[in-house]
Design an enzyme around this catalytic site. Structure first.
Site, PDB file in Angstrom:
ATOM      1  N   LYS A  22       0.923  -1.153   0.007  1.00  0.00           N
ATOM      2  CA  LYS A  22       0.271   0.103   0.032  1.00  0.00           C
ATOM      3  C   LYS A  22       0.797   1.256  -0.031  1.00  0.00           C
ATOM      4  O   LYS A  22       0.626   2.243  -0.867  1.00  0.00           O
ATOM      5  CB  LYS A  22      -0.888  -0.018   1.225  1.00  0.00           C
ATOM      6  CG  LYS A  22      -1.843   1.343   1.132  1.00  0.00           C
ATOM      7  CD  LYS A  22      -2.404   1.283   2.820  1.00  0.00           C
ATOM      8  CE  LYS A  22      -1.341   2.020   3.752  1.00  0.00           C
ATOM      9  NZ  LYS A  22      -2.009   2.662   4.890  1.00  0.00           N
ATOM     10  N   ASN A  23       1.948   1.256   0.838  1.00  0.00           N
ATOM     11  CA  ASN A  23       2.775   2.511   1.243  1.00  0.00           C
ATOM     12  C   ASN A  23       3.464   2.537  -0.382  1.00  0.00           C
ATOM     13  O   ASN A  23       4.234   3.831  -0.437  1.00  0.00           O
ATOM     14  CB  ASN A  23       3.739   2.139   2.074  1.00  0.00           C
ATOM     15  CG  ASN A  23       2.825   2.356   3.384  1.00  0.00           C
ATOM     16  OD1 ASN A  23       1.700   2.902   3.568  1.00  0.00           O
ATOM     17  ND2 ASN A  23       3.227   1.971   4.520  1.00  0.00           N
ATOM     18  N   CYS A 125      -3.880  17.093  11.463  1.00  0.00           N
ATOM     19  CA  CYS A 125      -2.375  17.243  11.448  1.00  0.00           C
ATOM     20  C   CYS A 125      -2.003  18.684  11.578  1.00  0.00           C
ATOM     21  O   CYS A 125      -2.295  19.502  10.875  1.00  0.00           O
ATOM     22  CB  CYS A 125      -1.792  16.761   9.878  1.00  0.00           C
ATOM     23  SG  CYS A 125       0.012  17.424   9.906  1.00  0.00           S
ATOM     24  N   ARG A 130       3.659  15.555  12.089  1.00  0.00           N
ATOM     25  CA  ARG A 130       4.294  14.613  11.185  1.00  0.00           C
ATOM     26  C   ARG A 130       4.677  15.468  10.109  1.00  0.00           C
ATOM     27  O   ARG A 130       3.633  16.147   9.545  1.00  0.00           O
ATOM     28  CB  ARG A 130       3.085  13.747  11.080  1.00  0.00           C
ATOM     29  CG  ARG A 130       2.927  12.475  12.145  1.00  0.00           C
ATOM     30  CD  ARG A 130       1.893  11.649  11.824  1.00  0.00           C
ATOM     31  NE  ARG A 130       2.337  10.571  10.545  1.00  0.00           N
ATOM     32  CZ  ARG A 130       1.490   9.689  10.559  1.00  0.00           C
ATOM     33  NH1 ARG A 130       0.500   9.276  10.912  1.00  0.00           N
ATOM     34  NH2 ARG A 130       1.782   8.535   9.430  1.00  0.00           N
ATOM     35  N   ASP A 315       6.185   0.548  11.649  1.00  0.00           N
ATOM     36  CA  ASP A 315       4.854  -0.128  11.162  1.00  0.00           C
ATOM     37  C   ASP A 315       4.712  -1.708  11.813  1.00  0.00           C
ATOM     38  O   ASP A 315       3.688  -2.082  11.510  1.00  0.00           O
ATOM     39  CB  ASP A 315       4.796  -0.112   9.876  1.00  0.00           C
ATOM     40  CG  ASP A 315       4.090   1.201   9.362  1.00  0.00           C
ATOM     41  OD1 ASP A 315       3.646   2.116  10.406  1.00  0.00           O
ATOM     42  OD2 ASP A 315       3.949   1.662   8.136  1.00  0.00           O
ATOM     43  N   ARG A 408      -7.647  -0.522   5.570  1.00  0.00           N
ATOM     44  CA  ARG A 408      -6.835   0.644   5.212  1.00  0.00           C
ATOM     45  C   ARG A 408      -5.769  -0.281   4.727  1.00  0.00           C
ATOM     46  O   ARG A 408      -4.859   0.018   4.009  1.00  0.00           O
ATOM     47  CB  ARG A 408      -6.608   1.786   6.063  1.00  0.00           C
ATOM     48  CG  ARG A 408      -7.921   2.492   6.150  1.00  0.00           C
ATOM     49  CD  ARG A 408      -7.378   3.728   7.285  1.00  0.00           C
ATOM     50  NE  ARG A 408      -6.348   4.174   6.735  1.00  0.00           N
ATOM     51  CZ  ARG A 408      -5.075   4.441   7.295  1.00  0.00           C
ATOM     52  NH1 ARG A 408      -4.945   4.039   8.609  1.00  0.00           N
ATOM     53  NH2 ARG A 408      -4.214   5.106   6.874  1.00  0.00           N
TER      54      ARG A 408
END
Length: 429
Positions: A22-23, A125, A130, A315, A408
């Site tokens: 996904k990333n 945010c 971040r 992660d 997700r």
């Protein structure tokens, strides 16, 4: 709201295919904004975040179409065409961006190709928490004029963006990706120093090269980009998801079972596999991927500290904490990447884990012989799967609530675990 019901204590055995990352897929999809030709991505995961990015790109004017799958069928090799020839809208609205932080990755491509962009700040945010500020400062160094108005980043340029030397004060995957995409269409040379080295960043760079970009230093912390006037279309396969693979590796370990992970690349997950080996898990490369064997293993506590790649991935921190909760002895887990990354600790403690947090960034985990099933609440993506892993190991029944987070980042999680013998079901309310 959906829940997951698990009856734990069953060692897992079988084979699990690993999806595309996904990333990696999200920035690759954003790269379609850089060309009027078609970018074809294969091995695309079927996840909520991918759908969100597809919806965002579609409202910009990108034409998207599924064009089948590579040999293998099922969820293997899903293929998507993205064509940016008709892009007319350069605003990324709050109602889409707030669902997924990676939406900010459209900022660099839009400014570089179209000269302007209006992108909502990601939901929840504060700039600097971040580091979205690194994206903004880098684009300003390349000549973009940026203002923050009513919760939006408004960026414009006169002429092409200009190459610049950009030194990141801290490693940022998102900022590296955004500025990499902006730099490929800039005038002159851009040098990104202290750049992120993650496999997903390298995957983006390799795709951009296939599209005609000129990039040197891929995989190092100093990346040089010689800007070109235009990019062409390309075909690119998304790199395997090392976090999904690592999660299922922990599933084998925490249940004291054995699982072969196919379609993965062990060289991309060395830190995770090294940790498992040090715990007492047998890690065995195979022709198709890697086999994780924890049958009769005496798993011992092992310290970890999260770091930018090639260090231990943030992660995977929650998943390994669940494993350490069942290990012999104690382990110290230190989080250096993100704040508020221990929100799963109170829920693990409801299941009998013995964890003490020190200074908000370190946790001492003392293993117990057996976790106990309980009602628990998921707080984010990795915390969610951490609780599922704990439930697989626990004695009795575990109910994981608010599991929409899982959609997700994990495709067909329940089905994959059930195929390996887990007593697990998704309850739809």
């Amino acid at each position: 709201m959906d829940r997951i019901h698990i009856t734990g204590g069953v060692p897992l055995h079988g084979t699990i295919p690993v999806i595309g990352a996904k990333n990696a897929a999200l920035p690759l999809m954003a790269a379609s904004l850089l060309t009027e030709e078609t970018l074809t991505l294969s091995n695309l995961p079927h996840l909520v975040d991918i759908t969100t990015m597809a919806n965002l790109l579609a409202q910009h004017g990108v034409e998207l179409s599924m064009n089948g799958a590579l040999p293998g069928g099922g969820c293997d090799g899903r293929v998507l065409d993205l064509c940016g020839r008709a892009v007319a809208n350069t605003t990324a609205p709050y109602d889409l961006v707030c669902r997924m932080r990676a939406s900010v990755l459209v900022l660099g491509p839009l400014v570089a190709r179209f000269g302007q962009a209006r992108v909502s700040l990601p939901g929840g945010c504060a700039i600097g928490t971040r580091p979205v500020d690194l994206h903004i400062k880098g684009l300003e160094q390349m000549g973009a004029r940026i203002e923050l108005n009513e919760g939006y980043i408004e960026a414009r340029r006169s002429g092409r963006l200009k190459g610049a030397q950009i030194i990141f004060p801290q490693v940022s995957v998102g900022a590296t990706e955004n500025l990499l995409m902006a730099a490929v269409l800039a005038e002159g040379e851009t040098i990104l120093m202290n750049a992120a080295r993650e496999p997903e960043v390298c995957d983006l760079a390799q795709c951009l090269v296939a599209m005609g970009a000129r990039i040197e230093g891929i995989g190092t912390d100093t990346v040089r980009i010689q800007g070109v006037e235009r990019l062409r279309g390309a075909r690119h396969g998304v790199v395997p998801d090392r976090i999904e693979a690592g999660t299922y590796a922990v599933a084998a370990a925490i249940t004291r079972g054995a699982i072969e992970l196919t379609g993965t690349r062990p060289e991309l997950m060395v830190a995770t596999l090294t940790c498992l080996s040090e715990c007492g898990v047998r890690v065995e490369p195979t022709d198709k991927g890697v086999r994780i064997n924890a049958v009769d293993a005496d798993i011992v506590g092992t310290d970890i500290m999260t770091e930018p790649y090639p260090g231990f991935p943030t992660d995977m921190q929650a998943q390994v904490m669940a494993l350490m909760a069942t290990a012999r002895g104690a382990a110290m887990i230190t989080e250096t990447i993100f704040e508020n990354r221990f929100m799963h600790v109170p829920e693990l403690m409801r299941m009998g884990a013995q964890i003490n947090i020190h200074r908000a960034s370190s946790a001492i985990v003392r293993g117990v012989p057996r976790l106990s099933g309980a009602q628990v609440m998921a707080t984010d993506l990795r915390a969610s799967v951490c609780l599922v892993l704990a439930g697989l190991s626990a004695q009795g029944d575990t109910i994981v609530n608010r599991v929409y987070h899982l959609d997700r980042g994990y495709e067909r999680l329940v089905e994959k675990l059930a195929a390996c013998g887990a007593h697990i079901e998704r309850i739809r309310d």
